[in-house]
Design a protein around this motif. Structure first.
Motif, PDB file in Angstrom:
ATOM      1  N   ASN B 229       3.949   4.693   5.954  1.00 41.41           N
ATOM      2  CA  ASN B 229       3.444   4.050   7.504  1.00 41.41           C
ATOM      3  C   ASN B 229       1.936   4.378   7.312  1.00 41.41           C
ATOM      4  O   ASN B 229       1.367   3.764   8.018  1.00 41.41           O
ATOM      5  CB  ASN B 229       4.429   4.696   8.726  1.00 41.41           C
ATOM      6  N   ALA B 232      -0.232   2.580   5.486  1.00 40.58           N
ATOM      7  CA  ALA B 232       0.207   0.516   6.205  1.00 40.58           C
ATOM      8  C   ALA B 232      -1.039   1.003   7.097  1.00 40.58           C
ATOM      9  O   ALA B 232      -1.968  -0.373   7.586  1.00 40.58           O
ATOM     10  CB  ALA B 232       1.440   0.680   6.130  1.00 40.58           C
ATOM     11  N   THR B 236      -4.496  -1.908   7.350  1.00 40.85           N
ATOM     12  CA  THR B 236      -4.581  -2.073   8.669  1.00 40.85           C
ATOM     13  C   THR B 236      -6.252  -2.236   8.953  1.00 40.85           C
ATOM     14  O   THR B 236      -6.553  -3.014   9.375  1.00 40.85           O
ATOM     15  CB  THR B 236      -3.140  -2.226   9.511  1.00 40.85           C
ATOM     16  N   VAL B 251      -1.922  -9.098   6.736  1.00 40.43           N
ATOM     17  CA  VAL B 251      -0.241  -8.842   6.951  1.00 40.43           C
ATOM     18  C   VAL B 251       0.199  -8.925   6.111  1.00 40.43           C
ATOM     19  O   VAL B 251       1.078  -7.761   6.374  1.00 40.43           O
ATOM     20  CB  VAL B 251      -0.303 -10.944   6.526  1.00 40.43           C
ATOM     21  N   VAL B 252      -0.046  -8.873   4.463  1.00 43.76           N
ATOM     22  CA  VAL B 252       0.876  -7.537   4.095  1.00 43.76           C
ATOM     23  C   VAL B 252       1.235  -5.969   4.689  1.00 43.76           C
ATOM     24  O   VAL B 252       2.157  -5.380   4.465  1.00 43.76           O
ATOM     25  CB  VAL B 252       0.536  -7.234   1.941  1.00 43.76           C
ATOM     26  N   ALA B 254       0.596  -5.371   6.841  1.00 43.07           N
ATOM     27  CA  ALA B 254       1.944  -5.249   8.768  1.00 43.07           C
ATOM     28  C   ALA B 254       3.205  -5.127   7.938  1.00 43.07           C
ATOM     29  O   ALA B 254       4.467  -4.569   8.323  1.00 43.07           O
ATOM     30  CB  ALA B 254       1.787  -6.774   9.222  1.00 43.07           C
ATOM     31  N   GLU B 255       3.610  -5.853   7.338  1.00 40.63           N
ATOM     32  CA  GLU B 255       5.204  -6.378   6.518  1.00 40.63           C
ATOM     33  C   GLU B 255       5.303  -4.887   6.172  1.00 40.63           C
ATOM     34  O   GLU B 255       6.667  -4.371   6.409  1.00 40.63           O
ATOM     35  CB  GLU B 255       5.417  -7.534   5.416  1.00 40.63           C
ATOM     36  N   VAL B 256       4.116  -4.028   4.982  1.00 33.60           N
ATOM     37  CA  VAL B 256       4.938  -2.797   4.721  1.00 33.60           C
ATOM     38  C   VAL B 256       5.023  -1.839   5.991  1.00 33.60           C
ATOM     39  O   VAL B 256       5.848  -1.210   6.041  1.00 33.60           O
ATOM     40  CB  VAL B 256       3.415  -2.354   3.733  1.00 33.60           C
ATOM     41  N   ARG B 257       4.179  -2.072   6.888  1.00 29.96           N
ATOM     42  CA  ARG B 257       4.769  -0.805   8.032  1.00 29.96           C
ATOM     43  C   ARG B 257       6.082  -0.828   8.509  1.00 29.96           C
ATOM     44  O   ARG B 257       7.046   0.082   9.271  1.00 29.96           O
ATOM     45  CB  ARG B 257       3.633  -1.232   9.223  1.00 29.96           C
ATOM     46  N   LYS B 258       6.588  -2.565   8.970  1.00 33.23           N
ATOM     47  CA  LYS B 258       7.626  -3.060   9.244  1.00 33.23           C
ATOM     48  C   LYS B 258       8.894  -2.524   8.427  1.00 33.23           C
ATOM     49  O   LYS B 258       9.723  -1.564   9.018  1.00 33.23           O
ATOM     50  CB  LYS B 258       8.382  -4.637  10.106  1.00 33.23           C
ATOM     51  N   LEU B 259       8.268  -2.623   7.226  1.00 34.28           N
ATOM     52  CA  LEU B 259       9.494  -1.912   6.064  1.00 34.28           C
ATOM     53  C   LEU B 259       9.629  -0.553   5.999  1.00 34.28           C
ATOM     54  O   LEU B 259      11.003   0.055   6.527  1.00 34.28           O
ATOM     55  CB  LEU B 259       9.489  -2.522   4.155  1.00 34.28           C
ATOM     56  N   ARG B 262      11.990   0.446   9.512  1.00 27.81           N
ATOM     57  CA  ARG B 262      13.532   0.075   8.977  1.00 27.81           C
ATOM     58  C   ARG B 262      13.610   1.251   7.799  1.00 27.81           C
ATOM     59  O   ARG B 262      15.392   1.415   8.271  1.00 27.81           O
ATOM     60  CB  ARG B 262      13.158  -1.542   7.897  1.00 27.81           C
TER      61      ARG B 262
END
Lengths: 120, 401
Positions: B229, B232, B236, B251-252, B254-259, B262
């Motif tokens: 996190n 990421a 960002t 964008v990538v 942000a997706e890594v932070r979401k992953l 989760r």
């Protein structure tokens, strides 16, 4: 099963004789006087008869006299079971060929012993 | 002179008289002598006869005395008896007189009593009929009750005979032996179960240790997620600095932070589940330990309990057999009492016959009171058909054939 005819005008005596002999495994037929007993004896025979003396229509002596005239009852044990206890009455009973004489009231066990002795 | 003459006359007369008297006396003496001799001869005859008669009389007297001696006592007794009878006759006569006067009074009273008597006899008849009906009704119920009692008693006795009868004790011993065997097996199984439980507890401990290491792994996963996190976030920031060039990278990142988020959520959720599993395992271990503790003491306690129980069962069995014996004794006593009751209940027949005899007597008496003639066509039996004084069983006689 051996069958005994009990003849007495007193319902309570018939009831008690019947209960006593039934409890020892005999079958019982009841008649309320000598005349009814003779009617019953027309159609069948009995292994033994217990009869009162003083009854309406036909008394014990009359009944025994008529039964003894019938060859089927000439050797059947017939016991008088009565309140009468005089020697004169017993002599009359013997004269009509009664088998024995029991003076009321009867003791159930003694009655059964007499029956056992006479018909097994 | 005159006197002389008178005296001479008198003398002459006297002399004559004397002379006549002498003559008469002589003749009378002769007559008397003849009479005397006749009398003497008669006297002699009479004396002879008298002597003869005297001897007869003496004999008769002797005979009479002898007879008297024989009959005197009887005669005396007869006399006394006659006197006594006379006295009694007099007494009877007096009593007859008294009786006659009593009878007259009684006749008067009797007329009154006859009417009362007729009324009373009518009532007596009604009362006797009521008495007979009452006794008939009562005896029917009593006989039914006693015969039912006797029947119940016989059934009870039969049941007791079955219960106390053949081999019951043997059956009980067999049962106790079987139960002992079952208990022995049970104790053995309990012991086996205890060993299994111990093994299960050890396995649970192993699993708990594995869970602890899994939970440690989750710490590592969450740490990696946090680091990811942060990376990421930094990416960002760097992408923003790079401007349009870094837009795609942003964008990538942000997706890594979401992953990363989760992944962290998944780890936390899984940790909770594993912790719950650990808590359940701890509870299972507690229960297994309880079971182990219980099983280990159960074997000896069960054995001791069964030993106590079986000795109690034997004691209860002894008591039961004692009660059965007592009950059997009571059953026999009840039978004897019922027999006695059956004998006594025959009072109904005896009393019914006596009541019928009383009714006949009442009818007879009513006839006599009405018109002096018995109402019954046949002569009334004087003696009652029942002479029994008690309800003891009567005699038995078998006639020789």
């Amino acid at each position: 099963m051996k069958t005994i005819l009990t003849v007495d005008d007193s319902p309570s005596v018939r009831q008690m004789v019947s209960y006593t002999v039934r409890s020892a495994g005999y079958d019982v037929i009841e008649a309320k006087d000598g005349a009814e007993a003779l009617e019953l004896a027309q159609g069948r025979s009995f292994d033994m008869v217990l009869t009162d003396q003083n009854m309406p229509r036909l008394d014990g002596f009359g009944l025994i006299g008529q039964l003894r005239n019938d060859p089927r009852f000439s050797a059947t044990p017939i016991i008088m079971l009565t309140t009468e206890a005089s020697d004169e009455m017993k002599a009359r009973g013997k004269a009509v060929r009664a088998t024995g004489w029991m003076v009321k009231p009867f003791d159930p066990d003694t009655l059964l012993a007499v029956i056992q002795r006479l018909i097994g | 002179m005159v006197a002389y003459l008178i005296a001479s006359s008198i003398l002459l007369c006297a002399f004559g008289i004397v002379a006549a008297s002498l003559v008469r006396a002589r003749s009378r003496r002769l007559a008397l002598e003849a009479t005397c001799s006749r009398l003497e001869s008669e006297r002699d005859r009479a004396l002879a006869a008298a002597r003869h008669a005297e001897s007869d009389l003496r004999a008769a007297i002797e005979h009479g005395r002898a007879e008297l001696a024989r009959y005197l006592p009887a005669q005396t007794a007869h006399v006394e008896r006659i006197a006594e009878l006379e006295a009694r006759c007099e007494d009877l006569a007096r009593r007859a007189d008294a009786a006659e006067s009593d009878a007259a009074a009684s006749r008067t009273r009797l007329c009154g009593l006859r009417e009362d008597g007729n009324g009373s006899l009518g009532e007596l008849g009604g009362e006797l009929a009521r008495l007979r009906a009452l006794v008939d009704d009562a005896i029917g119920h009593l006989v039914k009750s006693f015969t039912s009692l006797d029947r119940c008693m016989r059934e009870q006795r039969a049941l007791l005979d079955d219960a106390a009868g053949g081999g019951r004790e043997r059956h009980l011993e067999h049962f106790l032996h079987e139960v002992s065997n079952v208990f022995a097996q049970l104790v053995e199984h309990a012991s086996d179960s205890s060993e299994v439980a111990l093994a299960v507890a050890a396995t649970i401990d192993d699993v708990a240790r594995h869970i602890e290491s899994i939970l440690g792994a989750f710490d590592e996963v969450e740490h990696i997620a946090e680091q990811t996190n942060l990376l990421a976030l930094n990416a960002t920031i760097e992408a923003a600095r790079a401007g349009d060039v870094g837009r795609g990278f942003a964008v990538v990142a942000a997706e890594v932070r979401k992953l990363s988020a989760r992944s962290n959520d998944f780890s936390l959720d899984t940790r909770r589940r594993v912790q719950a599993l650990g808590a359940e395992l701890t509870e299972a271990k507690r229960r297994v330990r309880q079971l182990t503790d219980r099983d280990s003491s159960f074997a000896s306690e069960a054995r001791a309990s069964w030993d106590r129980l079986s000795s109690e069962i034997r004691a209860v069995d002894r008591d039961t057999r004692h009660v059965l014996a007592e009950t059997e004794r009571l059953s026999a006593a009840t039978h004897a009492h019922v027999s006695e009751a059956v004998t006594s209940l025959q009072f109904h027949d005896l009393s019914t016959q006596l009541i019928a005899h009383l009714e006949q007597r009442a009818t007879h008496l009513r006839g006599l009171l009405d018109d002096g003639t018995p109402a019954l066509p046949t002569p009334l039996r004087r003696d009652a058909p029942v002479h029994q004084q008690s309800m003891l069983a009567g005699s038995i006689e078998l006639f020789a054939s």
